[in-house]
Write a protein that holds these residues in place. Structure first.
Motif, mmCIF file in Angstrom:
data_model
loop_
_atom_site.group_PDB
_atom_site.id
_atom_site.type_symbol
_atom_site.label_atom_id
_atom_site.label_comp_id
_atom_site.label_asym_id
_atom_site.label_seq_id
_atom_site.Cartn_x
_atom_site.Cartn_y
_atom_site.Cartn_z
ATOM 1 N N PRO A 40 0.817 -1.224 0.000
ATOM 2 C CA PRO A 40 0.000 0.000 0.000
ATOM 3 C C PRO A 40 0.846 1.267 0.000
ATOM 4 N N PHE A 41 1.974 1.256 0.687
ATOM 5 C CA PHE A 41 2.795 2.467 0.767
ATOM 6 C C PHE A 41 3.572 2.699 -0.531
ATOM 7 N N GLN A 42 3.928 1.631 -1.217
ATOM 8 C CA GLN A 42 4.536 1.784 -2.544
ATOM 9 C C GLN A 42 3.528 2.374 -3.531
ATOM 10 N N ARG A 43 2.292 1.944 -3.432
ATOM 11 C CA ARG A 43 1.250 2.522 -4.297
ATOM 12 C C ARG A 43 1.040 3.998 -3.981
ATOM 13 N N ASP A 44 1.047 4.333 -2.696
ATOM 14 C CA ASP A 44 0.916 5.744 -2.307
ATOM 15 C C ASP A 44 2.028 6.569 -2.929
ATOM 16 N N ARG A 45 3.277 6.098 -2.776
ATOM 17 C CA ARG A 45 4.415 6.825 -3.340
ATOM 18 C C ARG A 45 4.244 7.014 -4.842
ATOM 19 N N ASP A 46 3.811 5.969 -5.535
ATOM 20 C CA ASP A 46 3.662 6.062 -6.987
ATOM 21 C C ASP A 46 2.553 7.027 -7.369
ATOM 22 N N ARG A 47 1.455 7.017 -6.634
ATOM 23 C CA ARG A 47 0.370 7.959 -6.918
ATOM 24 C C ARG A 47 0.833 9.400 -6.697
ATOM 25 N N ILE A 48 1.608 9.606 -5.663
ATOM 26 C CA ILE A 48 2.126 10.951 -5.376
ATOM 27 C C ILE A 48 3.012 11.428 -6.522
ATOM 28 N N ILE A 49 3.924 10.581 -6.968
ATOM 29 C CA ILE A 49 4.860 10.963 -8.027
ATOM 30 C C ILE A 49 4.129 11.250 -9.334
ATOM 31 N N HIS A 50 3.060 10.534 -9.618
ATOM 32 C CA HIS A 50 2.347 10.711 -10.888
ATOM 33 C C HIS A 50 1.266 11.789 -10.827
ATOM 34 N N SER A 51 1.134 12.465 -9.711
ATOM 35 C CA SER A 51 0.086 13.478 -9.564
ATOM 36 C C SER A 51 0.470 14.796 -10.230
ATOM 37 N N THR A 52 -0.543 15.578 -10.532
ATOM 38 C CA THR A 52 -0.325 16.919 -11.076
ATOM 39 C C THR A 52 0.373 17.804 -10.057
ATOM 40 N N ALA A 53 -0.027 17.688 -8.794
ATOM 41 C CA ALA A 53 0.563 18.526 -7.751
ATOM 42 C C ALA A 53 2.061 18.297 -7.632
ATOM 43 N N PHE A 54 2.507 17.058 -7.812
ATOM 44 C CA PHE A 54 3.937 16.779 -7.729
ATOM 45 C C PHE A 54 4.687 17.451 -8.869
ATOM 46 N N ARG A 55 4.153 17.380 -10.079
ATOM 47 C CA ARG A 55 4.821 18.017 -11.218
ATOM 48 C C ARG A 55 4.901 19.526 -11.047
ATOM 49 N N ARG A 56 3.869 20.129 -10.440
ATOM 50 C CA ARG A 56 3.876 21.581 -10.264
ATOM 51 C C ARG A 56 4.989 22.058 -9.337
ATOM 52 N N VAL A 73 14.713 15.527 0.377
ATOM 53 C CA VAL A 73 14.143 15.102 1.657
ATOM 54 C C VAL A 73 13.817 13.613 1.625
ATOM 55 N N ALA A 74 13.270 13.155 0.498
ATOM 56 C CA ALA A 74 12.898 11.743 0.379
ATOM 57 C C ALA A 74 14.123 10.834 0.480
ATOM 58 N N GLN A 75 15.236 11.257 -0.120
ATOM 59 C CA GLN A 75 16.458 10.442 -0.054
ATOM 60 C C GLN A 75 16.956 10.318 1.391
ATOM 61 N N ILE A 76 16.950 11.428 2.108
ATOM 62 C CA ILE A 76 17.408 11.404 3.499
ATOM 63 C C ILE A 76 16.430 10.615 4.363
ATOM 64 N N ALA A 77 15.136 10.788 4.120
ATOM 65 C CA ALA A 77 14.130 10.060 4.898
ATOM 66 C C ALA A 77 14.266 8.559 4.705
ATOM 67 N N ARG A 78 14.517 8.135 3.473
ATOM 68 C CA ARG A 78 14.709 6.705 3.221
ATOM 69 C C ARG A 78 15.940 6.199 3.966
ATOM 70 N N ALA A 79 17.021 6.974 3.946
ATOM 71 C CA ALA A 79 18.245 6.551 4.634
ATOM 72 C C ALA A 79 18.001 6.377 6.128
ATOM 73 N N GLU A 122 10.724 1.989 4.510
ATOM 74 C CA GLU A 122 11.317 3.036 3.679
ATOM 75 C C GLU A 122 10.310 3.664 2.724
ATOM 76 N N ASP A 123 9.409 2.865 2.180
ATOM 77 C CA ASP A 123 8.457 3.376 1.194
ATOM 78 C C ASP A 123 7.495 4.383 1.825
ATOM 79 N N LEU A 124 7.076 4.120 3.045
ATOM 80 C CA LEU A 124 6.196 5.061 3.743
ATOM 81 C C LEU A 124 6.942 6.355 4.049
ATOM 82 N N ALA A 125 8.173 6.244 4.512
ATOM 83 C CA ALA A 125 8.968 7.453 4.784
ATOM 84 C C ALA A 125 9.139 8.273 3.517
ATOM 85 N N GLU A 126 9.396 7.601 2.411
ATOM 86 C CA GLU A 126 9.568 8.300 1.137
ATOM 87 C C GLU A 126 8.270 8.969 0.690
#
Length: 414
Positions: free
Chosen positions: A50-66, A92-98, A107-111
């Motif tokens: 579920p958290f990997q899907r969340d991350r993918d939805r976030i990355i593919h969103s319009t808000a992320f591109r903006r 931030v995502a790279q540091i959060a994953r680390a 890691e996926d939820l943190a990202e």
């Protein structure tokens, strides 16, 4: 961050047994197999958590591109190498994953929390937020964290069966509470009034606003501090508003500068600056892992619920680093965020946001098709929030373009 250097430092200098390779989740980590689910139930993916899907939805969103064209500190068109909200979120995502990896969290939820945490920011950074908050004062104000929640639960319209991104409970919890609880046990806001957007959503989908977020959201929150405390120095040096010599009297960057100059006396200032950045991130990351490990050993949480009920933030700096980080923040506030050149641009950016709000509110027909429908008959509260949604979603470049379309003179942001 120089991951090889960081991994070696953590293993040798912080404590044995922690590196940056795969390790099983700790009992206190958030387990995706035990997610509390989504507001609108969906079948689980056979290939992603579920958290990997969340991350993918976030990355593919319009808000992320903006986020690509939204200000971090410097207006986007001032230079191609300055950070934007997008590059900041990736850092931030790279540091959060680390951090999550070292602490054996998910890691996926943190990202996911790191990537979504700035969705609600307006054009022109905190200047735009301050201006929009003032304009919305009569209708509950404007808060970028609440706006992030509004975007991922209402304003993104990509799916046939629901508005928003329908993220999992844990990701929404992390988005809203990554900096700590928002209410006391009585439901009253801890720092003033609770934003109406968060209160309204919480009544439908209880995010337990009086409790701490999971370990992964805490990793994302402190990763945000590490990223901007370091990279804003980098941008300030690049812009010529800061100089390396100005950092010498600060405990954290000053000690690093002395080490770098002693080891590389002939190194040019540009490379000295890069050495400072990577070493500062490494030191701060290792410090957080040390502090969090000690807190975990003291509190001994046996589940993610125990982390939420701990009554304190677990992922923190050590007391000594907290003092040095506070000193660095004060320095940046005085010498960078309040620099006369930055303030000059802020005044002009504020005027753009205020002008646009006024014209859209007085005549919603000035907004594009798809945003203006029905607003001529709407009560002021609804109309104002609708205008705020439109304005907050703008990039810097689009806000300037809109101002030029609607006004004879647009303030200079260069």
């Amino acid at each position: 961050m120089d991951e090889g250097h960081a991994g070696k430092g953590i293993a040798n200098a912080v404590y044995e047994g922690i590196g940056f390779g795969y390790r099983p989740r700790a009992p206190y980590a958030t387990d995706p197999a035990r997610t509390r689910g989504r507001f609108v139930p969906e079948p689980e993916s056979p290939t992603r958590t579920p958290f990997q899907r969340d991350r993918d939805r976030i990355i593919h969103s319009t808000a992320f591109r903006r986020l690509k064209h939204k200000t971090q500190v410097f207006i986007a068109h001032e230079g191609d190498h300055f950070r934007t909200r997008l590059t900041h979120s990736i850092e931030v995502a790279q540091i959060a994953r680390a951090l999550a990896r070292a602490l054996r969290g998910d890691e996926d939820l943190a990202e996911a929390v790191a990537l979504v945490h700035d969705f609600g920011h307006t054009p022109f950074g905190h200047t735009g937020e301050d201006a929009l908050n003032a304009k919305m004062a009569a209708w509950g104000g404007f808060d970028h964290n609440a706006q992030s929640l509004r975007i991922v639960t209402r304003l993104e319209r990509r799916y046939a069966e629901f508005d928003g991104l329908n993220l999992s409970w844990e990701t929404l919890e992390g988005l809203v509470k990554h900096n700590g609880p928002l209410t006391g046990a009585n439901g009253e806001g801890l720092d003033g009034a609770l934003p109406a957007t968060i209160r309204a959503y919480n009544e439908l989908h209880d995010l337990e606003l009086d409790r701490f977020a999971g370990i992964e959201a805490q990793c994302a929150a402190i990763a945000d501090d590490i990223a901007y405390n370091t990279h804003d120095i980098d941008d300030g040096l690049r812009a010529g508003l800061l100089e390396l010599d100005m950092l010498e009297d600060l405990a954290l960057p000053g000690s690093i500068l002395r080490q770098v100059r002693e080891r590389y006396p002939a190194l040019d200032d540009v490379r000295v600056g890069h050495e400072l950045m990577r070493r500062q991130i490494t030191i701060m990351v290792e410090d957080v892992i040390r502090a969090a490990t000690e807190n975990l050993a003291r509190l001994r949480p046996e589940s993610a619920e125990a982390v939420r009920a701990a009554g304190e933030t677990i992922v923190t700096f050590t007391p000594a680093m907290a003092v040095e980080e506070k000193e660095l923040k004060a320095f940046l506030y005085k010498h960078l965020y309040r620099h006369p050149e930055v303030m000059r641009v802020r005044v002009n950016a504020e005027k753009i946001v205020c002008d646009l709000f006024d014209v859209y509110f007085s005549d919603p027909r000035a907004m594009p098709e798809g945003w203006r429908e029905g607003l001529d008959r709407a009560e002021d509260r609804i109309k104002a929030r609708h205008v705020a949604d439109f304005l907050a979603g703008m990039t810097d470049t689009y806000a300037v373009k809109e101002h030029r379309r609607l006004f004879d003179h647009t303030p200079d942001l260069s």
